[in-house]
Design a protein around this motif. Structure first.
Motif, PDB file in Angstrom:
ATOM      1  N   ALA A 137       0.780  -1.656   0.069  1.00 26.81           N
ATOM      2  CA  ALA A 137       0.100  -0.110  -0.306  1.00 26.81           C
ATOM      3  C   ALA A 137       0.549   1.377   0.092  1.00 26.81           C
ATOM      4  N   VAL A 138       2.149   1.102   0.416  1.00 20.63           N
ATOM      5  CA  VAL A 138       2.949   2.852   0.731  1.00 20.63           C
ATOM      6  C   VAL A 138       4.083   1.781   0.234  1.00 20.63           C
ATOM      7  N   LYS A 139       5.111   1.979  -0.532  1.00 23.70           N
ATOM      8  CA  LYS A 139       6.105   1.643  -0.689  1.00 23.70           C
ATOM      9  C   LYS A 139       7.236   1.562  -0.148  1.00 23.70           C
ATOM     10  N   ALA A 140       8.339   0.645   0.014  1.00 22.67           N
ATOM     11  CA  ALA A 140       9.340   0.815   1.151  1.00 22.67           C
ATOM     12  C   ALA A 140       9.929   1.603   0.993  1.00 22.67           C
ATOM     13  N   ARG A 141      10.865   2.394   2.067  1.00 21.36           N
ATOM     14  CA  ARG A 141      12.439   3.243   1.674  1.00 21.36           C
ATOM     15  C   ARG A 141      12.903   2.750   3.260  1.00 21.36           C
ATOM     16  N   ASP A 142      13.700   3.627   3.415  1.00 22.40           N
ATOM     17  CA  ASP A 142      14.799   3.462   4.173  1.00 22.40           C
ATOM     18  C   ASP A 142      14.408   4.870   4.645  1.00 22.40           C
ATOM     19  N   PHE A 143      15.095   4.695   6.304  1.00 21.80           N
ATOM     20  CA  PHE A 143      14.722   6.049   7.624  1.00 21.80           C
ATOM     21  C   PHE A 143      16.195   6.110   7.970  1.00 21.80           C
ATOM     22  N   HIS A 144      16.296   7.065   8.944  1.00 23.21           N
ATOM     23  CA  HIS A 144      17.665   6.822   9.597  1.00 23.21           C
ATOM     24  C   HIS A 144      17.540   7.344  10.640  1.00 23.21           C
ATOM     25  N   PRO A 145      16.660   6.604  12.268  1.00 22.74           N
ATOM     26  CA  PRO A 145      16.240   7.173  12.927  1.00 22.74           C
ATOM     27  C   PRO A 145      17.333   7.879  13.763  1.00 22.74           C
ATOM     28  N   GLY A 147      20.344   7.581  16.610  1.00 23.65           N
ATOM     29  CA  GLY A 147      20.812   6.734  17.360  1.00 23.65           C
ATOM     30  C   GLY A 147      21.191   5.733  16.719  1.00 23.65           C
ATOM     31  N   SER A 148      20.286   5.212  15.610  1.00 20.60           N
ATOM     32  CA  SER A 148      20.749   3.958  14.556  1.00 20.60           C
ATOM     33  C   SER A 148      22.214   4.288  14.109  1.00 20.60           C
ATOM     34  N   ASP A 149      22.770   3.499  13.858  1.00 18.21           N
ATOM     35  CA  ASP A 149      24.030   3.387  12.868  1.00 18.21           C
ATOM     36  C   ASP A 149      23.696   2.418  11.732  1.00 18.21           C
ATOM     37  N   VAL A 150      22.492   2.158  11.337  1.00 17.10           N
ATOM     38  CA  VAL A 150      22.022   1.788   9.975  1.00 17.10           C
ATOM     39  C   VAL A 150      20.791   1.922   9.725  1.00 17.10           C
ATOM     40  N   PRO A 151      20.552   2.165   8.266  1.00 15.77           N
ATOM     41  CA  PRO A 151      19.090   2.231   7.846  1.00 15.77           C
ATOM     42  C   PRO A 151      18.693   1.546   7.873  1.00 15.77           C
ATOM     43  N   ILE A 152      17.143   1.724   8.551  1.00 21.67           N
ATOM     44  CA  ILE A 152      16.010   0.798   8.414  1.00 21.67           C
ATOM     45  C   ILE A 152      15.056   1.463   7.480  1.00 21.67           C
ATOM     46  N   ALA A 153      14.488  -0.395   6.613  1.00 29.12           N
ATOM     47  CA  ALA A 153      13.428   0.378   5.422  1.00 29.12           C
ATOM     48  C   ALA A 153      11.933   0.141   6.345  1.00 29.12           C
ATOM     49  N   CYS A 154      11.671   0.641   5.755  1.00 29.86           N
ATOM     50  CA  CYS A 154      10.083   0.547   6.350  1.00 29.86           C
ATOM     51  C   CYS A 154       8.707   0.616   5.020  1.00 29.86           C
ATOM     52  N   GLU A 155       7.618  -0.169   4.919  1.00 34.90           N
ATOM     53  CA  GLU A 155       6.772  -0.372   3.953  1.00 34.90           C
ATOM     54  C   GLU A 155       5.075  -0.611   4.833  1.00 34.90           C
ATOM     55  N   VAL A 156       4.488  -0.080   4.117  1.00 28.97           N
ATOM     56  CA  VAL A 156       2.641  -0.722   4.799  1.00 28.97           C
ATOM     57  C   VAL A 156       2.714  -1.210   3.859  1.00 28.97           C
ATOM     58  N   LEU A 157       1.589  -2.886   4.102  1.00 27.64           N
ATOM     59  CA  LEU A 157       0.829  -3.677   3.536  1.00 27.64           C
ATOM     60  C   LEU A 157      -0.155  -4.196   3.762  1.00 27.64           C
ATOM     61  N   THR A 158      -1.258  -3.999   3.550  1.00 29.39           N
ATOM     62  CA  THR A 158      -2.389  -4.543   3.736  1.00 29.39           C
ATOM     63  C   THR A 158      -3.045  -6.164   3.131  1.00 29.39           C
ATOM     64  N   GLN A 159      -3.345  -6.773   4.036  1.00 28.41           N
ATOM     65  CA  GLN A 159      -4.333  -8.385   3.973  1.00 28.41           C
ATOM     66  C   GLN A 159      -6.110  -8.024   3.561  1.00 28.41           C
ATOM     67  N   THR A 160      -6.499  -8.589   3.056  1.00 27.39           N
ATOM     68  CA  THR A 160      -7.568  -9.114   3.402  1.00 27.39           C
ATOM     69  C   THR A 160      -8.716 -10.304   2.779  1.00 27.39           C
ATOM     70  N   GLN A 161      -8.862 -10.444   4.762  1.00 26.70           N
ATOM     71  CA  GLN A 161      -9.982 -11.476   5.309  1.00 26.70           C
ATOM     72  C   GLN A 161     -11.244 -11.194   6.116  1.00 26.70           C
ATOM     73  N   ALA A 162     -11.401 -11.981   5.549  1.00 19.56           N
ATOM     74  CA  ALA A 162     -13.344 -12.706   5.849  1.00 19.56           C
ATOM     75  C   ALA A 162     -13.941 -10.717   5.441  1.00 19.56           C
ATOM     76  N   GLY A 163     -13.203 -10.040   4.670  1.00 10.14           N
ATOM     77  CA  GLY A 163     -14.150  -9.083   4.033  1.00 10.14           C
ATOM     78  C   GLY A 163     -13.925  -7.913   4.699  1.00 10.14           C
ATOM     79  N   THR A 164     -12.339  -7.991   5.560  1.00 11.70           N
ATOM     80  CA  THR A 164     -12.110  -6.938   6.048  1.00 11.70           C
ATOM     81  C   THR A 164     -10.978  -6.673   5.735  1.00 11.70           C
ATOM     82  N   ARG A 165     -10.192  -4.982   5.225  1.00 10.39           N
ATOM     83  CA  ARG A 165      -8.919  -5.297   4.699  1.00 10.39           C
ATOM     84  C   ARG A 165      -8.216  -4.682   5.863  1.00 10.39           C
TER      85      ARG A 165
END
Length: 218
Positions: A137-145, A147-165
């Protein structure tokens, strides 16, 4: 007749925990099997991943250690991969305040010796999106929180179960010794519009999970 009963968010949370587990396992397999040989030697093994009893300042409590049952499949996929050596998998479910009905945090990862950390991080995001009928639903991109010495990649996924997303933010990190995917499912986010999910905050959460789990060897 009165209005129809509202759908229970508690039931939704419990219903998608299994899906979250499949997603993060599918993601972390990409850490070892990325299909491209790196140049140079493997890094020295200096860190491992642990499963502490609590994460995020006691917010989440360990309720299921699935490393033996689910981790074996991950290790099998990574065994002999061009970019992974001496791998050991950890898979666990943490519950918000010890109560699965309020929220869960699912972590799936490996530790060992890894090359191509940037490519592996991207492969983990692709792996998550291919599991359990997930849709990006939202493509992955890198973040740099902070205190973190490495990038963190995040995305948003959706699933539909029993008619509910349902909506699920998924984040991942990789470094020379550790890599993991983190999915957090809570009442506050499970039915939100994917575009409104704060991925920067999700990255900060994943960075804190990494700090809690990643420990020096010895």
């Amino acid at each position: 007749m009165g209005p129809p009963p509202k759908k229970s968010r508690t039931g939704l949370i419990l219903g998608i925990v299994g899906g979250a587990l499949v997603l993060v396992i599918a993601a972390v397999v990409g850490l070892g099997v990325i299909g491209q040989k790196a140049v140079g030697g493997f890094p020295k093994a200096e860190y491992r991943l642990t499963l502490p009893k609590t994460l995020l300042s006691n917010k989440y409590q360990l309720t299921k250690d699935l490393s033996d049952s689910k981790g074996a499949a991950i290790e099998k996929e990574a065994d002999g991969a061009w970019d992974a050596k001496d791998t050991k998998a950890v898979v666990a479910q943490y519950s918000l305040g010890g109560d699965d009905t309020k929220g869960v945090l699912v972590v799936s990862g490996m530790y060992g010796r890894f090359k191509n950390t940037g490519l592996a991080r991207r492969s983990m995001m692709e792996g998550a999106s291919e599991g359990a009928g997930a849709v990006i639903a939202v493509k992955a991109r890198d973040f740099h929180p902070a205190g973190s010495d490495v990038p963190i990649a995040c995305e948003v996924l959706t699933q539909t179960q029993a008619g509910t997303r349902t909506t699920m933010p998924v984040c991942a990190w990789t470094d020379g010794n550790t890599g993991a995917s983190v999915a957090e499912v809570t009442e506050a986010t499970v039915l939100k519009d994917p575009a409104t999910i704060d991925l920067a905050a999700a990255a900060e959460t994943a960075a804190k999970v990494r700090a809690d789990m990643r420990k020096p060897i010895g």
